[in-house]
Design an enzyme around this catalytic site. Structure first.
Site, PDB file in Angstrom:
ATOM      1  N   ASP A 113       0.871  -1.182   0.000  1.00 50.93           N
ATOM      2  CA  ASP A 113       0.000   0.000   0.000  1.00 50.93           C
ATOM      3  C   ASP A 113       0.910   1.235   0.000  1.00 50.93           C
ATOM      4  O   ASP A 113       1.763   1.376   0.870  1.00 50.93           O
ATOM      5  CB  ASP A 113      -0.876  -0.033   1.258  1.00 50.93           C
ATOM      6  CG  ASP A 113      -1.951   1.044   1.253  1.00 50.93           C
ATOM      7  OD1 ASP A 113      -3.079   0.742   1.676  1.00 50.93           O
ATOM      8  OD2 ASP A 113      -1.655   2.185   0.856  1.00 50.93           O
TER       9      ASP A 113
ATOM     10  N   ASP B 247      -3.628   2.032  -5.304  1.00 52.12           N
ATOM     11  CA  ASP B 247      -2.338   2.016  -4.589  1.00 52.12           C
ATOM     12  C   ASP B 247      -2.172   0.803  -3.702  1.00 52.12           C
ATOM     13  O   ASP B 247      -1.298   0.780  -2.848  1.00 52.12           O
ATOM     14  CB  ASP B 247      -2.157   3.303  -3.779  1.00 52.12           C
ATOM     15  CG  ASP B 247      -2.827   3.250  -2.418  1.00 52.12           C
ATOM     16  OD1 ASP B 247      -3.901   2.626  -2.310  1.00 52.12           O
ATOM     17  OD2 ASP B 247      -2.267   3.827  -1.476  1.00 52.12           O
ATOM     18  N   GLU B 248      -2.991  -0.216  -3.909  1.00 52.59           N
ATOM     19  CA  GLU B 248      -3.015  -1.311  -2.957  1.00 52.59           C
ATOM     20  C   GLU B 248      -3.259  -2.630  -3.667  1.00 52.59           C
ATOM     21  O   GLU B 248      -4.103  -2.708  -4.553  1.00 52.59           O
ATOM     22  CB  GLU B 248      -4.174  -1.019  -1.986  1.00 52.59           C
ATOM     23  CG  GLU B 248      -4.273  -1.938  -0.830  1.00 52.59           C
ATOM     24  CD  GLU B 248      -5.521  -1.645   0.008  1.00 52.59           C
ATOM     25  OE1 GLU B 248      -6.204  -0.625  -0.206  1.00 52.59           O
ATOM     26  OE2 GLU B 248      -5.813  -2.491   0.853  1.00 52.59           O
TER      27      GLU B 248
HETATM   28  P1  TTP Z   1      -5.271   4.776   1.139  1.00 53.34           P
HETATM   29  O1  TTP Z   1      -4.190   3.791   0.805  1.00 53.34           O
HETATM   30  O2  TTP Z   1      -6.348   4.346   2.072  1.00 53.34           O
HETATM   31  O3  TTP Z   1      -4.631   6.072   1.783  1.00 53.34           O
HETATM   32  P2  TTP Z   1      -3.270   6.794   1.454  1.00 53.34           P
HETATM   33  O4  TTP Z   1      -2.457   6.044   0.463  1.00 53.34           O
HETATM   34  O5  TTP Z   1      -3.557   8.216   1.075  1.00 53.34           O
HETATM   35  O6  TTP Z   1      -2.544   6.862   2.848  1.00 53.34           O
HETATM   36  P3  TTP Z   1      -1.889   5.643   3.664  1.00 53.34           P
HETATM   37  O7  TTP Z   1      -2.074   4.420   2.832  1.00 53.34           O
HETATM   38  O8  TTP Z   1      -0.450   6.014   3.832  1.00 53.34           O
HETATM   39  O9  TTP Z   1      -2.630   5.620   4.959  1.00 53.34           O
HETATM   40  O10 TTP Z   1      -5.955   5.275  -0.175  1.00 53.34           O
HETATM   41  C1  TTP Z   1      -5.218   5.455  -1.381  1.00 53.34           C
HETATM   42  C2  TTP Z   1      -5.735   6.643  -2.130  1.00 53.34           C
HETATM   43  O11 TTP Z   1      -7.112   6.507  -2.388  1.00 53.34           O
HETATM   44  C3  TTP Z   1      -5.597   7.946  -1.359  1.00 53.34           C
HETATM   45  O12 TTP Z   1      -4.324   8.541  -1.545  1.00 53.34           O
HETATM   46  C4  TTP Z   1      -6.712   8.771  -1.909  1.00 53.34           C
HETATM   47  C5  TTP Z   1      -7.773   7.749  -2.300  1.00 53.34           C
HETATM   48  N1  TTP Z   1      -8.836   7.719  -1.271  1.00 53.34           N
HETATM   49  C6  TTP Z   1      -9.938   8.519  -1.445  1.00 53.34           C
HETATM   50  O13 TTP Z   1     -10.062   9.214  -2.457  1.00 53.34           O
HETATM   51  N2  TTP Z   1     -10.890   8.509  -0.465  1.00 53.34           N
HETATM   52  C7  TTP Z   1     -10.807   7.769   0.667  1.00 53.34           C
HETATM   53  O14 TTP Z   1     -11.695   7.829   1.518  1.00 53.34           O
HETATM   54  C8  TTP Z   1      -9.655   6.952   0.831  1.00 53.34           C
HETATM   55  C9  TTP Z   1      -9.503   6.112   2.074  1.00 53.34           C
HETATM   56  C10 TTP Z   1      -8.696   6.953  -0.151  1.00 53.34           C
HETATM   57 MG    MG Z   2      -2.162   4.022   0.645  1.00 56.87          MG
END
Ligand code: TTP
Ligand code: MG
Length: 448
Positions: free
Chosen positions: A16, A110-111
């Site tokens: 992630d 991203d995951e």
């Molecule tokens: P995440 O992997 O949940 O969040 P992140 O990468 O920003 O932060 P981290 O993993 O370090 O905690 O989500 C990936 C992307 O998806 C995030 O950058 C933006 C998008 N996203 C949204 O648009 N809305 C949301 O509610 C979430 C959780 C993520």
């Molecule tokens: Mg992330």
């Protein structure tokens, strides 16, 4: 992997990226590195997509109303998302994962999960997995200039929990046999399928941690949460998670269609049919715990030619009302005067999480069949005019004839301010232009 059998190795890997959208913005905008950045809907009723770690210190979180985020962190740069760039990066990351194993299950941009046991690896001991994961994090850093956190374990649940614990920019391999040491101290909501309602019910039973849940007799968990949900949560709490890593779910979209006995011409009848199909699709998405950004309307005309029209929302939805509004709008683009014999509504670009109404309005973006209708200050524009004047969104890539590549820092009152810098430059200067300056064009963007 046979269902129910605990695999012997920590060969389920979960990756992630850290603060993904915000990290990309900092990468491409040198003046924002080390500073609070918030990405999301910049309009009045917009919602936060994500925030850089510098902004998270102030309590800014995904899905928070943007107004609240701005109040908590007034010094943050607030930018609209650049989905094309995020998608390009996502493809690069997924490619790196496929070099590790053919069995890759993307969960969002991203995951992803990777089943290392399906790849050409002899040593899947904790040390072996640590080596593979370290190389992977390095490959991602080299190819994208972004950091990723990685977890590896014997099950999906544990691998995901491990990458979360490793954040940011970390790696955690849960050695086989030590799963419960990691799992049991966590709050129950760390388990998949525990939302606020389930959490409240469990709290009434005195269950706070995953370990507490594991101590309850399964029959009691089933009685409280229902047979199948109770069963799977009781199993998860014991570290049992038989779900295999599945490559690219074959249903990357969910759609429903209906063929009519007679061609239908009546516009209001067609509209009602589309609304019904949209409701069904929304229901199926909810059941599957999915949401998607792209809504497609399919129509077969009286002469059997089939058309489809699609539109992409700024964020994923499973809301039947939103799907219905967009699908009805797409119906207007189809010439139904000769009658339609089939209609279908589909949602694709599926993500595992829902973010309804990211921009505080159902604006459409990124769709070649529609003009982009982002507009910083606007909040409710369900029906954009055919040809909108160019509007500049904060964060947008631009190119100026003399000054070269830069990004929109702000706009309004007929002016647009641009910072002239990019991924490979140092912090650049700011210049202000008339917003209709012909020397300034949208551009640059996806992976210069
Ligand atoms: P995440 O992997 O949940 O969040 P992140 O990468 O920003 O932060 P981290 O993993 O370090 O905690 O989500 C990936 C992307 O998806 C995030 O950058 C933006 C998008 N996203 C949204 O648009 N809305 C949301 O509610 C979430 C959780 C993520
Ligand atoms: Mg992330």
């Amino acid at each position: 992997m046979g269902a129910g059998v605990h695999r012997p190795d920590a060969s389920v890997l979960h990756i992630d990226l850290d603060a993904f959208y915000a990290a990309v913005e900092q990468r491409d905008k040198p003046s924002l590195r080390g500073r609070p950045v918030i990405v999301g809907g910049t309009g009045g009723r917009g919602v936060v997509s994500t925030a850089s770690y510098e902004a998270r210190v102030f309590g800014v979180r995904s899905a928070m109303p943007m107004a609240e985020a701005r109040a908590r962190c007034p010094q943050a740069a607030v930018l609209a998302p650049r989905f094309d760039t995020y998608r390009t990066i996502s493809e690069i990351v997924m490619e790196a994962l496929r070099e590790l194993s053919p069995l890759v299950e993307p969960l969002s941009l991203d995951e992803a999960f990777v089943d290392l046991s399906a790849g050409p690896h002899d040593d899947l001991s904790p040390a072996g997995v640590t080596g593979l994961a370290t190389d992977l994090r390095e490959a991602v850093r080299q190819r994208t200039d972004l950091t990723a956190s990685v977890g590896a374990a014997t099950t999906k649940t544990l691998a995901k929990i491990a990458s979360e614990k490793a954040k940011p920019d970390g790696l955690l391999v849960v050695a086989p046999g030590s799963e419960l040491d990691v799992l049991h101290p966590l709050p129950v909501r760390a388990l998949w399928g525990i939302g606020p309602a389930t959490g409240t019910r469990l709290r009434r039973l005195g269950v706070r941690t995953v370990g507490d849940l594991a101590m309850l007799p399964e029959a009691e968990v089933r009685a409280t949460l229902g047979e199948s949900h109770g069963h799977s949560l009781a199993q998860l709490a014991r570290g049992v998670d038989p779900r295999p890593v599945v490559a690219e779910r074959d249903s990357k979209s969910i759609s429903v269609e209906d063929t009519f006995e007679q061609d239908i011409v009546d516009a209001s009848q067609l509209r009602a049919l589309v609304q019904g199909l949209a409701r069904k699709v929304g229901g199926r998405l909810s059941e599957a715990g999915l949401s998607g950004r792209t809504i497609t309307l399919k129509a077969r005309l009286h002469d059997f030619s089939t058309l489809s029209r699609s539109a992409t929302l700024p964020g994923p939805t499973n809301n039947p009302r939103v799907i219905s509004e967009v699908a009805v709008r797409l119906l207007r683009d189809i010439d139904a005067t000769g009658g339609l014999r089939l209609l279908g509504v589909g949602v694709s670009g599926l993500a595992g999480w829902v973010q309804d109404d990211l921009f505080g309005s159902h604006e459409l973006t990124d769709d070649p069949t529609h003009n982009p209708t982002h507009n910083g200050g606007e909040s409710s524009t369900p029906d954009p005019p055919e040809h909108e004047p160019a509007s500049w969104r904060p964060g947008q890539d631009v190119v100026h004839d003399q000054h070269g590549p830069g990004w929109v820092w702000g706009s309004g009152l007929g002016r647009v301010t641009v910072r002239f810098e990019h991924r490979y430059s140092s912090t650049g200067p700011v210049h202000t232009f008339r917003s209709d300056d012909v020397r300034l064009r949208p551009g640059g963007g996806a992976e210069h």
